[in-house]
Design a protein around this motif. Structure first.
Motif, PDB file in Angstrom:
ATOM      1  N   GLN A  25       0.875  -1.305  -0.082  1.00 42.28           N
ATOM      2  CA  GLN A  25      -0.085   0.036   0.035  1.00 42.28           C
ATOM      3  C   GLN A  25       0.827   1.192  -0.010  1.00 42.28           C
ATOM      4  O   GLN A  25       0.488   2.260  -0.727  1.00 42.28           O
ATOM      5  N   GLU A  26       2.042   1.161   0.980  1.00 40.20           N
ATOM      6  CA  GLU A  26       2.981   2.379   0.907  1.00 40.20           C
ATOM      7  C   GLU A  26       3.652   2.507  -0.620  1.00 40.20           C
ATOM      8  O   GLU A  26       3.652   3.704  -1.103  1.00 40.20           O
ATOM      9  N   PHE A  27       3.751   1.257  -1.112  1.00 39.15           N
ATOM     10  CA  PHE A  27       4.285   1.800  -2.525  1.00 39.15           C
ATOM     11  C   PHE A  27       3.486   2.187  -3.712  1.00 39.15           C
ATOM     12  O   PHE A  27       3.863   3.069  -4.415  1.00 39.15           O
ATOM     13  N   ARG A  28       2.225   1.963  -3.298  1.00 36.77           N
ATOM     14  CA  ARG A  28       1.346   2.167  -4.570  1.00 36.77           C
ATOM     15  C   ARG A  28       0.811   3.822  -4.251  1.00 36.77           C
ATOM     16  O   ARG A  28       0.893   4.459  -5.269  1.00 36.77           O
ATOM     17  N   GLN A  29       0.973   4.202  -2.937  1.00 41.91           N
ATOM     18  CA  GLN A  29       0.893   5.653  -2.901  1.00 41.91           C
ATOM     19  C   GLN A  29       2.058   6.176  -3.166  1.00 41.91           C
ATOM     20  O   GLN A  29       1.924   7.473  -3.765  1.00 41.91           O
ATOM     21  N   LYS A  30       3.340   5.933  -3.086  1.00 41.65           N
ATOM     22  CA  LYS A  30       4.507   6.740  -3.422  1.00 41.65           C
ATOM     23  C   LYS A  30       4.528   6.648  -5.048  1.00 41.65           C
ATOM     24  O   LYS A  30       4.929   7.609  -5.638  1.00 41.65           O
ATOM     25  N   GLU A  31       4.370   5.483  -5.560  1.00 41.25           N
ATOM     26  CA  GLU A  31       3.854   5.553  -7.193  1.00 41.25           C
ATOM     27  C   GLU A  31       3.133   6.463  -7.858  1.00 41.25           C
ATOM     28  O   GLU A  31       3.386   7.267  -8.684  1.00 41.25           O
TER      29      GLU A  31
END
Length: 284
Positions: A247-253
């Motif tokens: 989830q953190e990666f998706r937000q970062k992307e």
């Protein structure tokens, strides 16, 4: 545009350019002369690869190619004494989550398409037929299907001018990316992105870095069930969507794609303009 379309499609299970797995189809034919219809299709493919066509037309090319391939498979199987119903091309082509650099809405939802899950319609057209076959017949069916699929992809690729379209795109793309105008646009992208907090030499490098992070996250999520059986795709997706790192990666992307979106629009506009000029085409 260069960083979004640097893939020799056309795929029969396309996922996400730069973001997922892509089944790449490359013709093996040595044909040199194209009919007017093949030339038109090749031209269509070249523009699609360059990002010049509207995304809907790009997707339609893939759908048309997949539909033609499926029909050829269906025409081939009776020669082996077997039956085959063509699959819905949308069960083979992802038209929902494949990367779209032209849409802010897409960036807000999927970022660059790295962590997006491919979207395909279910395909059960041949389930009842194959279920009625004996074990020996299933083996024969799979062998025939493999042969028919290979031949049909090649024939459909010939009809759609895939070799010519890919070849023309690669030649023109090299001219575009080496042009002073596009290089200047790349410098402008770098300056624009840096001002917004993304200090990378190009969008491609930014995406590659994000893709590397994504792979690290997914490597941790892949594993096996308590009984030792490997996770299937649906289980991996469910695990990922419940995972905080994912989830953190998706937000970062998404943040990276949205923040640099204005920079990318300028870069892609220049790419398309220079591509059309280098190709000697009229705007579609």
């Amino acid at each position: 545009m260069s960083t979004s379309k640097k893939v020799l499609v056309l795929a029969l299970a396309a996922a996400v350019v730069l973001g997922g797995t892509v089944t790449v189809f490359v013709m093996r034919s040595g044909a040199t002369e194209l009919t007017p219809a093949q030339t038109t299709q090749a031209h269509r493919l070249t523009l699609a690869l360059a990002g010049v066509l509207p995304r809907s037309e790009d997707a339609q090319f893939n759908l048309d190619l997949a539909a033609r391939t499926e029909q050829l498979i269906a025409d081939c199987m009776p020669a082996h004494g077997l039956h085959y119903v063509p699959k819905n091309p949308r069960s083979l082509i992802d038209t929902e989550t494949s990367t779209d650099f032209s849409s802010l809405e897409y960036a807000q939802k999927h970022g660059f398409g790295i962590a997006a899950w491919p979207s395909f319609l279910p395909s059960h057209e041949n389930d009842s037929y194959t279920a009625s076959l004996s074990e020996e017949a299933v083996t024969r069916y799979n062998q025939a299907l493999s042969s028919c699929s290979d031949n049909s992809r090649e024939k459909a690729g010939q009809e759609f001018g895939v070799d010519k379209g890919n070849s023309d795109y690669n030649k023109i793309d090299k001219k575009v990316t080496s042009s002073s105008r596009y290089r200047a646009a790349g410098q402008e992208w770098m300056t624009c992105a840096k001002e917004r907090g993304y200090d990378y030499p190009s969008r491609l490098v930014l995406i590659q870095r994000l893709r590397g992070e994504y792979q690290g996250v997914m490597n941790e999520l892949h594993g096996s069930n308590s009984d030792g059986t490997p996770y299937v795709n649906g289980e991996i997706q469910a695990r990922a969507e419940a995972d905080s790192k994912y989830q953190e990666f998706r937000q970062k992307e998404v943040s990276a794609a949205v923040t640099t979106f204005p920079c990318s629009q300028s870069l892609d506009r220049v790419y398309q303009e220079v591509f059309i000029e280098a190709a000697g085409y009229s705007s579609p």
